[in-house]
Every structure is written in structure tokens, then in C-alpha cells.
Design an enzyme around this catalytic site. Structure first.
Site, mmCIF file in Angstrom:
data_model
loop_
_atom_site.group_PDB
_atom_site.id
_atom_site.type_symbol
_atom_site.label_atom_id
_atom_site.label_comp_id
_atom_site.label_asym_id
_atom_site.label_seq_id
_atom_site.Cartn_x
_atom_site.Cartn_y
_atom_site.Cartn_z
ATOM 1 N N THR A 33 0.841 -1.187 0.000
ATOM 2 C CA THR A 33 0.000 0.000 0.000
ATOM 3 C C THR A 33 0.879 1.240 0.000
ATOM 4 O O THR A 33 1.999 1.217 0.518
ATOM 5 C CB THR A 33 -0.971 0.000 1.200
ATOM 6 N N HIS A 53 2.455 -11.393 14.553
ATOM 7 C CA HIS A 53 3.530 -11.870 15.420
ATOM 8 C C HIS A 53 3.397 -13.347 15.770
ATOM 9 O O HIS A 53 4.326 -13.950 16.312
ATOM 10 C CB HIS A 53 3.565 -11.045 16.710
#
Length: 205
Positions: free
Chosen positions: A124, A176
């Protein structure tokens, strides 16, 4: 902070020195996004965990054998993320043509629904808006997303003196549960190194 499906999302922020690109017509290749796609294709092949998805039911990590990168496009109807397929198999020129085509069709609302699915990673860019940094949201079930912000001139110490350099902020968000901070740092640094040396990506351009 948390995204949908309660994935623990963290970020890494780097800057890439945007060297002068080789003498390629800008109307043909544009700038940054085409080279960012190429850099990501190389980095994703070297760091396969970033080109994966997490199956929550089986708790298995699915490594993808193809590299399809979604590219966020700002349209009158809102943000769309069409997918550029097989990025690793295409030259910078081919990526430029694909990106131009899907962006034009996205803004004209002529995309097929199949062009909005099948991504393995997302890129993006909000440089046109003027931001110098942001935290992009991972496009689940992908596990990472890279954001580009507006480049700016900054003084860099080189050979005993400060010289002006165009610095492009890179913002990586990642899940994560799949990727730790050290791997995220190495991945982002690799992308930055490639963007700082675009000639290394133009062998098949």
C-alpha cells in the site's frame, strides 16, 4: 494493537535511500511501485514465511508456492486491492504494465471479482496523500503488509560531508504469531537494500 481475528500485529519502520533510477522513461515504468513490487518478489522468495497464511482451524502455516501481491488503489468508491499475479516471474516492465492496467480498471470499476482475491502479500502507498509514516493493517489471511509513504529530502553524512538524499519511509506490519521482530527487521532491510540499488533488479527488465 489488534486487527480482525485477534492477530497480534506489530510494525517495523525503515527508510530506503531512493537512488536515481536508470534512464527509463517514467511514462513507461512510472516510479517506486513497480520497483517495490520487484523488490518484494525477491524478498518474499528469500523469506517465505512472509508469503504465507495461517490456518486457524488446524493451526498450520501454509507457505505459498506463488507470489501474488495485492496493491491498494484509492478510488471514488473507496479503497480496492486488486492482485498482481506471479510477480516473481515478471520483469519490471511487465509489472508496470500490469499495475497500470489494474489501477485504471479499479478506478473505472471494471475489475472482475477474481482480480480482488488470491493475494499472498499486500503493498500500500499513501505517499500521494503526504503522510511520512503509518501503520498499515494486515489483509487477513495474509501475514504481512508493506506501506510506502512520501519520500523527502534529508541530509545524510557521506564522505565527510552532509549531502541531500531522498528518503522513502517503509512501514511493515506483520502477524507476530508467524513472524518475530528480528525476521521482520531483516525482511524490511532487504527490501530497502533492493530499492536503494534498483539496477540489481533490472537484469530482466
Amino acid at each position: 494493537w489488534l486487527m480482525g481475528h485477534y492477530a497480534p500485529v506489530f510494525g517495523r519502520f525503515f527508510e530506503a535511500f531512493a537512488r536515481a533510477l536508470p534512464d527509463v522513461p517514467r511514462q513507461e515504468l512510472g516510479w517506486r511501485l513497480h520497483f517495490a513490487l520487484k523488490a518484494l518478489a525477491i524478498a518474499l522468495a528469500e523469506f517465505p514465511a512472509f508469503n504465507s497464511s495461517l490456518d486457524l482451524q488446524s493451526n498450520h502455516l501454509i507457505l505459498k508456492k506463488f507470489i501474488n501481491i495485492g496493491v491498494a488503489v484509492d478510488t471514488d468508491a473507496g479503497l480496492l486491492v486488486p492482485v498482481v499475479r506471479d510477480v516473481d516471474k515478471k520483469s519490471v516492465r511487465q509489472l508496470a504494465a500490469d499495475l497500470t492496467s489494474i489501477a485504471e480498471r479499479a478506478r473505472a470499476r471494471k475489475l472482475d471479482s477474481s482480480e480482488l482475491t488470491g493475494g499472498t502479500f499486500t503493498l500500500t502507498n499513501i505517499g500521494g496523500i503526504g503522510s511520512t509514516g503509518f501503520t498499515p493493517i494486515v489483509n487477513w489471511p495474509e501475514v504481512a503488509i508493506l506501506g510506502l509513504s512520501r519520500g523527502r529530502l534529508e541530509p545524510v553524512w557521506k564522505n565527510g560531508a552532509f549531502v541531500p538524499r531522498l528518503m522513502v519511509p517503509l512501514s511493515l506490519s506483520f502477524d507476530h504469531r508467524v513472524i518475530d521482530g528480528a525476521a521482520a527487521g531483516r525482511f524490511t532491510r532487504r527490501v530497502a537494500d533492493l530499492l536503494e540499488n534498483p539496477l540489481s533488479m533490472l537484469v530482466d527488465a
